[in-house]
Design an enzyme around this catalytic site. Structure first.
Site, PDB file in Angstrom:
ATOM      1  N   ASP A  75       9.593  15.122   9.909  1.00  0.00           N
ATOM      2  CA  ASP A  75       9.308  14.749   8.509  1.00  0.00           C
ATOM      3  C   ASP A  75       7.807  14.843   8.228  1.00  0.00           C
ATOM      4  O   ASP A  75       7.216  13.933   7.662  1.00  0.00           O
ATOM      5  CB  ASP A  75       9.816  13.338   8.221  1.00  0.00           C
ATOM      6  CG  ASP A  75       9.910  13.060   6.711  1.00  0.00           C
ATOM      7  OD1 ASP A  75       9.927  14.033   5.930  1.00  0.00           O
ATOM      8  OD2 ASP A  75       9.953  11.884   6.333  1.00  0.00           O
ATOM      9  N   LYS A  80       4.785  -2.281   8.334  1.00  0.00           N
ATOM     10  CA  LYS A  80       5.895  -1.550   7.739  1.00  0.00           C
ATOM     11  C   LYS A  80       7.163  -2.385   7.884  1.00  0.00           C
ATOM     12  O   LYS A  80       7.665  -2.575   8.986  1.00  0.00           O
ATOM     13  CB  LYS A  80       6.081  -0.196   8.416  1.00  0.00           C
ATOM     14  CG  LYS A  80       7.234   0.623   7.842  1.00  0.00           C
ATOM     15  CD  LYS A  80       7.326   1.977   8.518  1.00  0.00           C
ATOM     16  CE  LYS A  80       8.477   2.791   7.955  1.00  0.00           C
ATOM     17  NZ  LYS A  80       8.576   4.118   8.608  1.00  0.00           N
ATOM     18  N   GLY A  94      11.503   1.736   4.158  1.00  0.00           N
ATOM     19  CA  GLY A  94      10.798   0.463   4.068  1.00  0.00           C
ATOM     20  C   GLY A  94       9.539   0.529   3.238  1.00  0.00           C
ATOM     21  O   GLY A  94       9.217   1.544   2.629  1.00  0.00           O
ATOM     22  N   THR A  95       8.836  -0.607   3.244  1.00  0.00           N
ATOM     23  CA  THR A  95       7.620  -0.777   2.458  1.00  0.00           C
ATOM     24  C   THR A  95       6.478  -1.158   3.387  1.00  0.00           C
ATOM     25  O   THR A  95       6.672  -1.896   4.350  1.00  0.00           O
ATOM     26  CB  THR A  95       7.827  -1.881   1.404  1.00  0.00           C
ATOM     27  OG1 THR A  95       8.989  -1.566   0.631  1.00  0.00           O
ATOM     28  CG2 THR A  95       6.627  -1.979   0.479  1.00  0.00           C
ATOM     29  N   VAL A  96       5.271  -0.652   3.072  1.00  0.00           N
ATOM     30  CA  VAL A  96       4.100  -0.915   3.912  1.00  0.00           C
ATOM     31  C   VAL A  96       3.161  -1.873   3.182  1.00  0.00           C
ATOM     32  O   VAL A  96       2.852  -1.674   1.997  1.00  0.00           O
ATOM     33  CB  VAL A  96       3.368   0.392   4.256  1.00  0.00           C
ATOM     34  CG1 VAL A  96       2.170   0.111   5.165  1.00  0.00           C
ATOM     35  CG2 VAL A  96       4.313   1.378   4.921  1.00  0.00           C
ATOM     36  N   SER A 110       5.324   2.961   0.141  1.00  0.00           N
ATOM     37  CA  SER A 110       6.745   2.773   0.442  1.00  0.00           C
ATOM     38  C   SER A 110       7.338   4.104   0.849  1.00  0.00           C
ATOM     39  O   SER A 110       6.809   5.161   0.505  1.00  0.00           O
ATOM     40  CB  SER A 110       7.486   2.209  -0.777  1.00  0.00           C
ATOM     41  OG  SER A 110       7.387   3.092  -1.870  1.00  0.00           O
ATOM     42  N   VAL A 120       0.821  -1.220   0.000  1.00  0.00           N
ATOM     43  CA  VAL A 120       0.000   0.000   0.000  1.00  0.00           C
ATOM     44  C   VAL A 120       0.849   1.262   0.000  1.00  0.00           C
ATOM     45  O   VAL A 120       0.310   2.364  -0.081  1.00  0.00           O
ATOM     46  CB  VAL A 120      -0.962   0.023   1.207  1.00  0.00           C
ATOM     47  CG1 VAL A 120      -1.995  -1.064   1.094  1.00  0.00           C
ATOM     48  CG2 VAL A 120      -0.208  -0.084   2.526  1.00  0.00           C
TER      49      VAL A 120
END
Length: 1011
Positions: A840, A732, A715-717, A711, A709
């Protein structure tokens, strides 16, 4: 006297026996308060036993019985649930809980308030449907539940509220059909069901609502013909049915049946037949829209009999017959002295433009005649329309030169005349139109030179003058327009070289100069156009080598074919990750064609017609490159060869030593990782569930891309359904190959382990383990928020079709989101266990739940400020390669400044400006001295609508002074957050307070139907 005392005492006993005392109200409200979340505002602090009940803030009592009659809690940013005890405040006349964040259900006990006349619960998160018990509130006059995820259907019992005057159930995801019992609400004046999932036909029983003034049924799933019941509502003033699926035709006597209409919007349906001529009988008509239907039968001149007409949109209907008689209605519109918008684009109109068009209202702002069959010249006196900001005459058959009176339209921002047969020179007076942003003159027969005066249009974004008969050179003045995004001059006879000043156009996205007579070397400064995505220079006589344009990493399409370019093909084209098309054919390039990266795909790279090229992949069908002959070995070369062998042996030994050292380091690192694996869970002791790598792998189908869903930097989710959970979660997975990933993992754990706020994404648990190959594995498991990120809603065009949001965010929804974010920042900065700087903040890190409540996420760069270690933070930043995100990071971070709450405020200000302008801080529009901050500041307050996200100003919003004032106040808050010096920025508590004040001022009293 004794008898009087006896009667008084008896009355007191009776009141006590039936519970009619202020103590009942006190206990009910204290129970209500116990279920309310006040955050840190403590707005209900006076609700205690130390104060008399009637002195409690937000509470009003009756004079006679001293019982609570009015409870006004609207817009106080309260959360929690609505306690059933509210049903015990039995003397309540008005209950206002609107503009809060109440969840749960509407208690059925509200139906006990039989004296209730006003019930306002709009803009909350209430669900579970509309309780049928509300029908017991027989005195109810106003019922406003707008914008809640109530879902379910509309209970037929509401039909018993015969005194109801206002009923607004819009934007609740309601389904099913409209109950016929609504026809019993004969006192109703305003009915709103906009933006639901109501289906079926509009019941005939609505015809009984003879006092109805406002009706909003837009954006539903109705079917069938235009509702005949509406014709009986003769008192109607506002009727909004756009996008609702109605078909059929309108009755010829429409205007006689509904003689009081002010605003009538029937756009985006399936209506057929003729526009009723009787509309001219509605003397009150101000706005009429029937665009995007299938209306036929012409435009009759009767609209000229409506002197109050301000808005007439008939576009995208096959009304005309391409003949002279189609334009008779123009003459009559000169009587509409307040007309501001006329749109008849793509309506099959024909004939010559009448001179009377220049006699229309001087208040006219937008005139759209695009896509018809108009011929002849533009009326000479068109300049009389001094208020014009948008003039669209493209895609017709107009001829002749541009009339000189166009130079009077000093407010003009859009002039569109493309695809006509215009001739003559492009007049220099166009340069006097200094507000011009878009100029479309392409595909005509203009001749002569490109006037240097165009350089005075300093706000120009899009200049298209291609496919004419222009000659001469490109004026250097055009290279001084800093805002230029698109420059298209293709298909002319322009000559000379490409000016070296081209590099100053740092916002330029598209440059089209193909099929002209340009020559000379391409300037090196072309590589400074870093925003470039499309570069078309084919069909000219450019020579020499391709300059160094390796900086154009965002370029998608490049065509340099059919020129005289020479030298080798630059290898950096292989690394352009977004490249879709590269055509270097028919030139004089020499040498070997690269065979890596993009050059491995023959469907996007074209190099034919260069006879001295060789090599490349087989699909290019080029001759092989000849290998050089090996040199004859001499005594000297033999000695060198021996030396080379000895050096090689030395290097090999050195490599073995390095490899041995690496193996030793690997064993030490593995031992350290095992220690870390044992350490991390202690930091996560608050989490309720420990989970393994195998569990996560199974739950994400092997971390399949179909479950992905999003990135980010580290990392990637993935979306997953865990075996131990009954709901979907977001996983994540950290990229442990990325430097700084472990620090990011620990930062998120440390930041979120003790934080509790409804606008923070909830961290459920974490995984610190190894994968099946023994590699280090880290993952964080969050609650899953189904509505994605704010970034996805603001920029849906950048999202895959399947994931695009169903609609745009409204003005109020955007305001609610920034209030949510300001609230959570205030918590992190001031009220948390230790102050935390997020570092962020940006739209992609603000997620939305089912009810579009905002949740701030991604604390990978967050810092606990009381534990701040400058050296470790700088190391983290250098390992991550970022200090936040470009465009959102505070300017002091770029100069090595320490993370602070002031930096978060700056990022919030940028986020707010993007929310309401729709423009990213990295938009191609910005560059040099023009930033999102300065762009906004220069526009306020007079030009606020020009910079506002056009998606906000949709037709369903009453765009007027109040909207402009609201937008201006909100954007000013954003500007004060983006001050250059950190100490000049607002505190988050002030931000939240001001934004809530704006919401209360402009939305709290909104009780009319939402369209």
């Amino acid at each position: 006297m004794k008898l009087f005392l006896l009667l008084s005492f008896s009355a007191h006993l009776l009141l006590g026996a039936y519970g009619f005392t202020d103590e009942t109200d006190r206990q009910a409200l204290l129970e209500f308060k116990s279920q309310v979340s006040e955050g840190k505002r403590d707005v209900l602090s006076s609700w205690n036993n130390s104060f008399p009940l009637c002195n409690w803030k937000w509470v009003t009592c009756g004079r006679k019985h001293k019982r609570v009659t009015h409870l006004n809690l609207g817009g106080l940013q309260l959360g929690g649930i609505v306690s059933p005890s509210i049903g015990n405040v039995s003397f309540l006349i008005s209950l206002d809980l609107s503009d809060n964040a109440f969840g749960g259900i509407i208690p059925r006990e509200v139906g006990n308030l039989f004296r209730l006349e006003h019930l306002y619960m709009a803009f909350n998160s209430l669900e579970g449907g509309i309780p049928a018990t509300l029908s017991n509130c027989s005195r109810l006059l106003n019922l406003d539940l707008y914008s809640n995820p109530l879902r379910q259907g509309v209970p037929s019992e509401l039909g018993s509220l015969t005194k109801l005057v206002i009923l607004d159930l819009g934007r609740n995801n309601l389904k099913g059909k409209l109950p016929r019992s609504l026809g019993n609400l004969t006192s109703l004046k305003s009915l709103g069901f906009t933006d639901n999932n109501i289906e079926g036909e509009v019941p005939d029983e609505l015809a009984r609502l003879s006092q109805m003034v406002g009706l909003g049924l837009s954006m539903n799933k109705f079917f069938g013909v235009f509702p005949p019941a509406i014709y009986n509502l003769s008192a109607l003033e506002d009727l909004f049915l756009f996008g609702s699926g109605f078909s059929g035709s309108l009755k010829p006597d429409f205007g006689n049946l509904l003689p009081n209409i002010r605003e009538l919007n029937l756009g985006e349906n399936y209506l057929v037949g003729a526009i009723p001529t009787t509309l001219s009988n509605i003397s009150t008509l101000q706005k009429f829209g029937i665009n995007k239907n299938m209306m036929t039968g012409g435009i009759y001149p009767n609209f000229g009999k409506v002197p109050s007409l301000q808005y007439l949109d008939l576009s995208e209907n096959p009304l005309g017959s391409y003949t002279f008689g189609d334009l008779e209605f123009i003459d009559s519109l000169t009587n509409c002295t307040h007309l501001q918008l006329l749109s008849v684009g793509y309506t099959r109109l024909g004939g010559a433009l009448p001179t009377s068009i220049a006699n229309m209202s001087t208040e006219l702002i937008s005139l759209n005649l695009i896509g018809n069959h108009f011929f002849g010249s533009i009326p000479q006196d068109i300049g009389n329309l001094i208020g014009l900001q948008r003039l669209q005459l493209g895609k017709n058959m107009l001829t002749g030169p541009l009339p000189t009176s166009l130079g009077k339209l000093l407010r003009l921002g859009l002039l569109s005349l493309y695809s006509n047969r215009m001739s003559g020179e492009i007049p220099s007076f166009i340069g006097n139109l200094t507000q011009l942003e878009i100029l479309y003159l392409s595909n005509n027969s203009f001749e002569g030179i490109v006037p240097p005066s165009l350089g005075k249009c300093s706000h120009m974004l899009d200049l298209r003058i291609g496919y004419n008969k222009l000659n001469g050179t490109i004026p250097k003045e055009i290279m001084q327009i800093p805002t230029l995004v698109n420059l298209s001059m293709e298909g002319n006879s322009l000559s000379g070289s490409l000016p070296s000043d081209i590099g100053s156009l740092q916002n330029l996205v598209k440059l089209s100069l193909e099929n002209n007579k340009f020559s000379g070397h391409l300037p090196q400064t072309l590589g400074n156009c870093l925003a470039m995505e499309q570069l078309f220079l084919q069909g000219n006589s450019f020579d020499g080598a391709i300059p160094n344009i390796r900086g154009l990493m965002g370029v998608r399409r490049v065509d340099l074919s059919n020129n005289d370019l020479s030298g080798s093909i630059p290898e950096y084209f292989a690394n352009f990750s977004k490249l879709e098309y590269l055509n270097l054919s028919i030139n004089n390039f020499t040498g070997k064609v690269p065979s890596k990266g993009n050059f491995q795909n023959s469907t996007i790279v074209f190099v034919f017609g260069n006879k001295n090229l060789c090599g490349g992949i087989k699909d290019l069908k080029l001759k092989p490159c000849l290998a050089q002959e090996p040199p004859v070995e001499t005594k000297h070369s033999s000695h060198l060869k021996k030396v080379a062998i000895l050096v090689s042996i030395g290097i090999a030994l050195l490599l073995l030593l390095v490899i041995a050292s690496m193996v030793l380091c690997w064993f030490r690192k593995r031992r350290k990782n095992q220690q870390t694996n044992n350490l991390v869970p202690s930091k996560l002791e608050i989490f309720h569930e420990k989970i393994s790598y195998g569990d996560l792998r199974n739950a994400t189908n092997g971390f399949s891309s179909s479950n992905m869903v999003g990135s980010g930097s580290f990392g990637t989710v993935f979306k997953a359904l865990l075996p131990t959970e009954s709901k979907i979660v977001a996983v994540k997975v950290l990229n442990m190959q990325r430097r700084g990933a472990m620090k990011s993992f620990m930062a998120e754990c440390e930041s979120l382990k003790d934080t509790r706020h409804r606008n923070l994404v909830k961290l459920l648990t974490a995984c610190a383990s190894t994968d099946f190959q023994g590699n280090e594995f880290r993952a964080l498991i969050y609650e899953y928020l189904p509505n994605g990120s704010v970034d996805m809603w603001l920029h849906p065009e950048e999202v895959e079709e399947i994931r695009r949001p169903p609609r745009t965010l409204t003005l109020l929804e955007r305001l609610n989101i920034v209030i949510d974010v300001a609230s959570v920042l205030d918590y992190l900065h001031v009220h948390c266990h230790e102050p935390i700087a997020h570092c962020d903040l940006k739209p992609s890190n603000v997620l939305l739940d089912d009810d579009l409540t905002a949740h701030v996420s991604d604390f990978g760069l967050a810092r606990l400020l009381l534990k701040f270690d400058k050296e470790s933070f700088l190391n983290q930043l250098s390992s991550a390669g970022v200090r936040g995100t470009i465009g959102y990071a505070a300017p002091e971070y770029g100069m090595g400044g320490q993370p602070s709450i002031h930096g978060d405020v700056y990022s919030f200000g940028v986020l707010l400006l993007e929310m309401f302008t729709g423009k990213r801080p990295t938009d191609e529009l910005f560059g040099g001295n023009l930033t999102l901050h300065s762009y906004t500041k220069l526009a306020l307050p007079e030009k606020v609508f020009e910079i506002a996200d056009k998606a906000i100003l949709h037709i369903g919003l009453r765009v007027g002074f109040r909207t402009a004032e609201c937008l201006t106040l909100v954007l000013e808050v954003g500007l004060r957050c983006c001050e250059e010096y950190p100490t000049n920025r607002l505190a988050t508590s002030e931000v939240a307070k001001e934004l809530i004040s704006i919401r209360e001022r402009f939305f709290k009293t909104r009780r009319t139907p939402r369209r």
